[in-house]
Write a protein that holds these residues in place. Structure first.
Motif, PDB file in Angstrom:
ATOM      1  N   LYS A  40       1.477   8.993  -6.288  1.00  0.00           N
ATOM      2  CA  LYS A  40       1.967  10.371  -6.162  1.00  0.00           C
ATOM      3  C   LYS A  40       2.861  10.637  -7.503  1.00  0.00           C
ATOM      4  O   LYS A  40       2.455  11.828  -8.105  1.00  0.00           O
ATOM      5  N   LYS A  48       2.336   1.508  -3.407  1.00  0.00           N
ATOM      6  CA  LYS A  48       1.296   1.998  -4.429  1.00  0.00           C
ATOM      7  C   LYS A  48       0.912   3.579  -4.275  1.00  0.00           C
ATOM      8  O   LYS A  48       0.778   4.347  -5.260  1.00  0.00           O
ATOM      9  N   LYS A  49       0.783   3.830  -3.068  1.00  0.00           N
ATOM     10  CA  LYS A  49       0.843   5.425  -2.656  1.00  0.00           C
ATOM     11  C   LYS A  49       1.861   6.210  -3.249  1.00  0.00           C
ATOM     12  O   LYS A  49       1.709   7.240  -3.871  1.00  0.00           O
ATOM     13  N   ASP A  50       3.172   6.010  -3.180  1.00  0.00           N
ATOM     14  CA  ASP A  50       4.192   6.385  -3.897  1.00  0.00           C
ATOM     15  C   ASP A  50       4.425   6.525  -5.351  1.00  0.00           C
ATOM     16  O   ASP A  50       4.503   7.609  -5.956  1.00  0.00           O
ATOM     17  N   LEU A  60       0.783  -1.167   0.063  1.00  0.00           N
ATOM     18  CA  LEU A  60       0.003  -0.085   0.012  1.00  0.00           C
ATOM     19  C   LEU A  60       1.014   1.228   0.077  1.00  0.00           C
ATOM     20  O   LEU A  60       0.405   2.312  -0.631  1.00  0.00           O
ATOM     21  N   MET A  61       1.953   1.304   0.913  1.00  0.00           N
ATOM     22  CA  MET A  61       2.959   2.525   0.788  1.00  0.00           C
ATOM     23  C   MET A  61       3.674   2.605  -0.620  1.00  0.00           C
ATOM     24  O   MET A  61       3.720   3.612  -1.007  1.00  0.00           O
TER      25      MET A  61
END
Length: 376
Positions: free
Chosen positions: A194, A189-191, A186-187
């Motif tokens: 962005k 994918k968030k990056d 999840l982290m």
């Protein structure tokens, strides 16, 4: 006896008791432990959803550090009705705070109280501590715990590759490993999202100035898109594993195994089969279409249409029911002849994908929908 005099000790005691009961009722609703809301009419029409890990909050501390301080939720304990909050201010550290002394700094999500009576939904959070966020590596052979500062240095590390029955903090070790992997995906994918947003902004600027978009830019953009596709596949796989463990740990919370069809899908399939059976039967009792494979295909496609109709009209975009639409398509696709796959993709799958995209705008379900139109 009558009511106690306003502002008397008895009056305040009665008010505190009523407030405590209402808080407990809201907690019960938030955990999806009831289906009959007739006993909850004294609550507001909109019930706040529980805060989730990562939410920015303002919490009240008592004792040495007395006052209101900002921080972030690191864990949730539904049994004790508390949040584990890591505070921004240096020296405060992490504290356990009662849920009624924590306020979200972000717009709070609510749900109509009537929605809790429709069906039990999977819990939005689990009562475990989230491992620290570390870079995610998609390789299946990578030892996920070796570089993890929490699990890698723990004396329990030797148990991470142990037997099925090993537990850590009351949870199966294999479950905690999956949660760690889920957090990292999840982290990551968030990056990536962005980066994609920044590149979209840059591309819009170049286009507005009629400037060409270079090959290097296109390569970087394509790499991010491909990475996101792989992350989504890995995410779907890990979510499947976590859901299975959640069902084993807390079946009373309404968690269904991911490989079971949902009630909506099952009902639509039964209705479609009955509808096709009636339409295919002549008054003489003979069948118009005698090929069983064809009738099964017609029933399957009719069931897909019924699922879309129910999801669109119901407005209850449960992520597991939403995913069942894709599962139904995959089942149909696997049952048809290989020579018809291309026709199925062009005339059915792509159009259903567009409908799914439209439905998903009503709720943030993209990560769970697992649209497989690009699957080989």
């Amino acid at each position: 006896m009558g009511k106690p005099r306003r502002c008397s000790a008895a009056f305040f005691a009665e008010e505190r008791s009523a407030l405590k009961q209402k808080r407990q009722k809201i907690r019960v609703l938030q955990q999806r432990k009831v289906t009959d809301v007739s006993h909850f009419k004294d609550l507001p029409e909109e019930i706040p959803l529980p805060l989730v890990i990562g939410t920015k909050v303002t919490a009240r501390l008592r004792g040495v550090h007395d006052g209101l301080f900002t921080g972030q939720i690191d864990a949730v304990d539904t049994i004790a009705a508390t949040y584990r909050v890591t505070f921004d201010r240096n020296g405060l550290g992490t504290h356990t705070v009662p849920d009624y002394e924590v306020l979200s700094n972000e717009p709070h999500e609510t749900m109509p109280i009537s929605a809790f009576a429709q069906k039990q939904r999977p819990s939005r959070f689990q009562t475990f501590m989230t491992p620290p966020h570390m870079p995610y590596t998609p390789s299946a052979q990578s030892p996920i715990t070796d570089n993890d500062p929490l699990l890698g240095q723990s004396p329990w590390k030797s148990k991470l590759s142990g037997s099925e029955g090993d537990t850590l903090g009351g949870f199966p070790v294999k479950f905690l490993v999956q949660v760690t992997r889920l957090s990292k995906i999840l982290m990551s994918k968030k990056d990536h999202i962005k980066q994609l947003k920044e590149m979209n902004t840059e591309a819009e600027k170049l286009k507005s100035y009629s400037m060409p978009i270079g090959i290097e830019f296109q390569k970087r953009y394509a790499t991010i898109v491909l990475d996101l596709e792989q992350l989504n596949k890995d995410l779907n796989k890990v979510l499947h594993e976590v859901q299975q463990y959640c069902y084993e740990i807390a079946p009373e919370q309404g968690m269904q195994p991911a490989d079971q069809p949902t009630d909506l899908r099952r009902k639509c399939e039964e209705e479609a089969q009955e509808m096709v059976r009636q339409a295919n039967t002549l008054p003489s009792g003979q069948h118009c279409v005698r090929n069983e494979s064809l009738t099964d295909l017609i029933s399957g496609l009719s069931a897909v249409l019924l699922q879309i109709k129910c999801l669109a009209e119901g407005g209850d975009l449960n992520s597991f029911e939403f995913k069942s639409l894709t599962d139904s398509l995959n089942d149909i696709k696997s049952s048809i002849d290989v020579s018809n796959i291309s026709c199925f993709q062009n005339n059915v799958e792509i159009h259903v994908a567009h409908i799914q995209s439209g439905l998903s705008q009503m709720g943030n379900l993209h990560a769970f929908a697992a649209n497989n139109t690009n699957r080989d």
